[in-house]
Write a protein that holds these residues in place. Structure first.
Motif, PDB file in Angstrom:
ATOM      1  N   VAL A  25      14.214  44.744 132.778  1.00  0.00           N
ATOM      2  CA  VAL A  25      13.797  43.727 133.824  1.00  0.00           C
ATOM      3  C   VAL A  25      13.054  42.610 133.564  1.00  0.00           C
ATOM      4  O   VAL A  25      12.108  42.448 132.667  1.00  0.00           O
ATOM      5  CB  VAL A  25      12.797  44.574 134.793  1.00  0.00           C
ATOM      6  CG1 VAL A  25      12.492  43.812 135.992  1.00  0.00           C
ATOM      7  CG2 VAL A  25      13.531  46.086 135.164  1.00  0.00           C
ATOM      8  N   GLU A  26      13.579  41.383 134.062  1.00  0.00           N
ATOM      9  CA  GLU A  26      13.126  39.959 133.866  1.00  0.00           C
ATOM     10  C   GLU A  26      12.317  39.560 135.086  1.00  0.00           C
ATOM     11  O   GLU A  26      12.420  39.992 136.175  1.00  0.00           O
ATOM     12  CB  GLU A  26      14.076  39.108 133.385  1.00  0.00           C
ATOM     13  CG  GLU A  26      14.993  39.319 132.223  1.00  0.00           C
ATOM     14  CD  GLU A  26      15.871  38.210 131.731  1.00  0.00           C
ATOM     15  OE1 GLU A  26      15.851  37.085 132.491  1.00  0.00           O
ATOM     16  OE2 GLU A  26      16.366  38.236 130.790  1.00  0.00           O
ATOM     17  N   VAL A  27      11.309  38.861 134.643  1.00  0.00           N
ATOM     18  CA  VAL A  27      10.275  38.618 135.631  1.00  0.00           C
ATOM     19  C   VAL A  27       9.849  37.076 135.411  1.00  0.00           C
ATOM     20  O   VAL A  27       9.416  36.583 134.597  1.00  0.00           O
ATOM     21  CB  VAL A  27       8.856  39.292 135.742  1.00  0.00           C
ATOM     22  CG1 VAL A  27       8.034  38.855 136.658  1.00  0.00           C
ATOM     23  CG2 VAL A  27       9.229  41.092 135.470  1.00  0.00           C
ATOM     24  N   THR A  28      10.185  36.248 136.801  1.00  0.00           N
ATOM     25  CA  THR A  28       9.587  35.115 136.902  1.00  0.00           C
ATOM     26  C   THR A  28       8.286  35.309 137.444  1.00  0.00           C
ATOM     27  O   THR A  28       8.106  35.736 138.596  1.00  0.00           O
ATOM     28  CB  THR A  28      10.539  34.188 137.643  1.00  0.00           C
ATOM     29  OG1 THR A  28      11.719  33.992 137.158  1.00  0.00           O
ATOM     30  CG2 THR A  28       9.813  32.920 137.899  1.00  0.00           C
ATOM     31  N   PRO A  85      15.987  36.103 142.759  1.00  0.00           N
ATOM     32  CA  PRO A  85      15.538  37.282 142.616  1.00  0.00           C
ATOM     33  C   PRO A  85      16.141  38.509 143.198  1.00  0.00           C
ATOM     34  O   PRO A  85      16.506  38.284 144.366  1.00  0.00           O
ATOM     35  CB  PRO A  85      13.900  37.015 142.626  1.00  0.00           C
ATOM     36  CG  PRO A  85      13.966  36.321 143.643  1.00  0.00           C
ATOM     37  CD  PRO A  85      15.015  35.273 143.408  1.00  0.00           C
ATOM     38  N   ASP A  86      16.252  39.700 142.714  1.00  0.00           N
ATOM     39  CA  ASP A  86      16.498  40.780 143.222  1.00  0.00           C
ATOM     40  C   ASP A  86      15.425  41.265 144.308  1.00  0.00           C
ATOM     41  O   ASP A  86      15.611  41.898 145.131  1.00  0.00           O
ATOM     42  CB  ASP A  86      16.749  41.799 142.418  1.00  0.00           C
ATOM     43  CG  ASP A  86      17.862  41.571 141.585  1.00  0.00           C
ATOM     44  OD1 ASP A  86      19.150  41.284 142.502  1.00  0.00           O
ATOM     45  OD2 ASP A  86      17.974  41.507 140.294  1.00  0.00           O
ATOM     46  N   LEU A 346      10.152  51.360 144.048  1.00  0.00           N
ATOM     47  CA  LEU A 346      10.064  50.277 145.260  1.00  0.00           C
ATOM     48  C   LEU A 346      10.997  49.353 144.958  1.00  0.00           C
ATOM     49  O   LEU A 346      11.688  49.018 145.864  1.00  0.00           O
ATOM     50  CB  LEU A 346       8.573  49.998 145.234  1.00  0.00           C
ATOM     51  CG  LEU A 346       7.584  50.975 145.877  1.00  0.00           C
ATOM     52  CD1 LEU A 346       6.249  50.314 145.925  1.00  0.00           C
ATOM     53  CD2 LEU A 346       8.001  51.849 146.965  1.00  0.00           C
ATOM     54  N   TYR A 347      11.228  48.822 143.873  1.00  0.00           N
ATOM     55  CA  TYR A 347      12.267  47.580 143.577  1.00  0.00           C
ATOM     56  C   TYR A 347      13.684  47.957 144.153  1.00  0.00           C
ATOM     57  O   TYR A 347      14.324  47.378 144.714  1.00  0.00           O
ATOM     58  CB  TYR A 347      12.201  47.106 142.174  1.00  0.00           C
ATOM     59  CG  TYR A 347      10.882  46.444 141.781  1.00  0.00           C
ATOM     60  CD1 TYR A 347       9.941  46.218 142.608  1.00  0.00           C
ATOM     61  CD2 TYR A 347      10.571  46.383 140.378  1.00  0.00           C
ATOM     62  CE1 TYR A 347       8.684  45.528 142.059  1.00  0.00           C
ATOM     63  CE2 TYR A 347       9.489  45.838 139.902  1.00  0.00           C
ATOM     64  CZ  TYR A 347       8.592  45.395 140.846  1.00  0.00           C
ATOM     65  OH  TYR A 347       7.391  44.901 140.328  1.00  0.00           O
ATOM     66  N   ALA A 348      13.778  49.451 143.850  1.00  0.00           N
ATOM     67  CA  ALA A 348      15.335  49.952 143.991  1.00  0.00           C
ATOM     68  C   ALA A 348      15.387  50.132 145.524  1.00  0.00           C
ATOM     69  O   ALA A 348      16.407  49.742 145.989  1.00  0.00           O
ATOM     70  CB  ALA A 348      15.278  51.491 143.325  1.00  0.00           C
ATOM     71  N   LEU A 353      19.375  48.266 144.502  1.00  0.00           N
ATOM     72  CA  LEU A 353      19.891  48.217 142.950  1.00  0.00           C
ATOM     73  C   LEU A 353      19.648  49.587 142.377  1.00  0.00           C
ATOM     74  O   LEU A 353      18.520  50.315 142.628  1.00  0.00           O
ATOM     75  CB  LEU A 353      19.387  47.018 142.168  1.00  0.00           C
ATOM     76  CG  LEU A 353      19.807  45.653 142.544  1.00  0.00           C
ATOM     77  CD1 LEU A 353      19.151  44.610 141.645  1.00  0.00           C
ATOM     78  CD2 LEU A 353      21.256  45.511 142.381  1.00  0.00           C
ATOM     79  N   ARG A 354      20.365  49.904 141.483  1.00  0.00           N
ATOM     80  CA  ARG A 354      20.096  51.192 140.689  1.00  0.00           C
ATOM     81  C   ARG A 354      19.581  51.058 139.378  1.00  0.00           C
ATOM     82  O   ARG A 354      19.774  49.843 138.969  1.00  0.00           O
ATOM     83  CB  ARG A 354      21.610  51.940 140.455  1.00  0.00           C
ATOM     84  CG  ARG A 354      21.252  53.073 139.545  1.00  0.00           C
ATOM     85  CD  ARG A 354      22.432  53.717 139.305  1.00  0.00           C
ATOM     86  NE  ARG A 354      22.467  54.963 138.515  1.00  0.00           N
ATOM     87  CZ  ARG A 354      22.235  55.203 137.303  1.00  0.00           C
ATOM     88  NH1 ARG A 354      22.257  53.909 136.392  1.00  0.00           N
ATOM     89  NH2 ARG A 354      22.185  55.975 136.440  1.00  0.00           N
ATOM     90  N   ILE A 355      18.389  51.649 139.344  1.00  0.00           N
ATOM     91  CA  ILE A 355      17.347  51.351 137.999  1.00  0.00           C
ATOM     92  C   ILE A 355      17.864  52.338 137.013  1.00  0.00           C
ATOM     93  O   ILE A 355      18.139  53.320 137.064  1.00  0.00           O
ATOM     94  CB  ILE A 355      16.156  51.628 138.440  1.00  0.00           C
ATOM     95  CG1 ILE A 355      15.303  50.873 139.684  1.00  0.00           C
ATOM     96  CG2 ILE A 355      14.916  51.513 137.576  1.00  0.00           C
ATOM     97  CD1 ILE A 355      15.597  49.407 139.708  1.00  0.00           C
TER      98      ILE A 355
END
Length: 375
Positions: A25-28, A85-86, A346-348, A353-355
């Motif tokens: 996972v990349e984060v800005t 971002p996703d 939660l992001y999923a 998206l599939r984690i």
């Protein structure tokens, strides 16, 4: 992800980014509040999955911030358009109401209204009406809401509810950042701004002349107004780097924080990981995080009870060691890995998206503290 650079949210954000790296996972990270220090830049550069976007916009809890809050919103939307971002993960409230492509995750680390109620024992004054409106709008526009403790989540519901789907995800800290030591030195440590009524270090300052051990406080003693706070009877260590604070925590026998308001308490978690015995303010959030057994709790405004608790630990080596071992055992359950797994779920849900599967956890190492049997 947004973060302010002025307190514990910065530490929380970097721990989460670090824990997300093994899951690709990349984060800005979009920062606000103040320019990053050299130490903060060094921390950020050490994370290969972190891309930093720095700003100096004032934060929603500051005095008269609304022009900056509006400008920061425009900046954040431009970042969204560029980064695509996703998930949008906000560690503040007001920007939850922006027209994002997807409804954001909003995390409530603290707020003025709950701070005022806990510290002043009354409702916040009318001058915070605009703040209340902005926070309410941001929370209600969120796709999900998170708080680091059930006590903080209940405060958000009480002051700004009803909320969207919400849950508790405790903060985490990597144990290697604050390693314990086998030998403890005879002093009491605390950390926080000496003038901060929420941390209630004034009670520790009042207790200090009656304690058999010296009291040392890490943090700023100068109020934002420029006035220096009275610091008799305690040794001020000033603002410390993470490594310097880790060194002091590793040496201290007791960590005392008689807080009136502390939605989670990262400094307490760090002290517990360092092997300190804990003396804490008896408030719902700290009771929730630490449970029964790992700490001595005292009413925040009872200086006599604070003195009795610290003196009890000073005179009872066995109890002090037992509490330190229990506190560290509890602290080791608050891992960044566990925190990251909860956020990934939660992001999923927010992105569809599939984690990817998590790699196996690293082997646990034994604490160098002497193991004292439970009674």
């Amino acid at each position: 992800m947004t973060a302010d650079t002025l307190g514990g949210v910065w530490t929380y954000a970097l721990e989460l980014v670090r824990a997300l790296a093994p899951r690709d996972v990349e984060v800005t990270l979009a920062t606000m509040g103040a320019p990053l220090s050299e130490a903060q830049w060094a921390q950020a550069r050490a994370l290969p999955n972190l891309h930093l976007e720095e700003s100096r916009f004032r934060l929603e809890w500051m005095d008269d911030p609304w022009e900056d809050v509006r400008a920061a919103g425009d900046w954040l939307l431009s970042l969204e358009a560029r980064v695509r971002p996703d998930v949008v993960h906000l560690n503040g409230y007001a920007h939850g109401a922006l027209p994002w492509e997807r409804r954001p995750l909003v995390v409530g680390h603290s707020c003025i209204l709950s701070w005022w109620r806990a510290v002043k024992r009354e409702d916040a004054p009318e001058r915070y009406a605009r703040y209340r409106e902005a926070v309410t709008a941001g929370l209600r526009a969120a796709g999900r809401v998170v708080a680091p403790s059930a006590a903080m989540l209940e405060a958000l519901r009480a002051h700004y509810g009803p909320l969207p789907p919400a849950e508790v995800i405790p903060n985490g800290r990597f144990p290697g950042v604050m390693p314990p030591r086998a030998k403890r030195e005879p002093f009491v440590l605390s950390a926080g701004r000496l003038w901060d009524e929420a941390k209630n270090l004034a009670a520790l300052r009042a207790a200090a002349p009656r304690l058999g051990w010296p009291v040392k406080v890490a943090g700023d003693a100068r109020h934002p107004s420029g006035l220096a706070v009275e610091s008799r009877h305690v040794e001020l260590l000033g603002h410390l780097s993470s490594s310097s604070l880790a060194d002091w925590m590793g040496r201290a026998s007791v960590y005392a924080l008689p807080a009136r308001y502390e939605p989670f308490g990262l400094s307490v978690l760090e002290a517990a990981l360092s092997g300190c015995a804990l003396v804490l303010g008896d408030i719902p959030s700290l009771r929730e995080v630490w449970g029964e057994g790992p700490a001595l709790f005292v009413p925040p405004d009872d200086v006599g009870a604070l003195v009795d608790a610290v003196e009890t630990l000073r005179h009872d080596d066995t109890l002090r060691t037992r509490l330190a071992v229990r506190a560290r055992a509890r602290a080791l359950t608050y891992t960044p890995r566990r925190m990251a797994a909860a956020y990934l779920s939660l992001y999923a849900a927010l992105s569809g998206l599939r984690i990817p599967e998590a790699p196996p956890p690293p082997p646990r190492t034994r604490s160098p503290l002497p193991e004292t049997p439970s009674p």
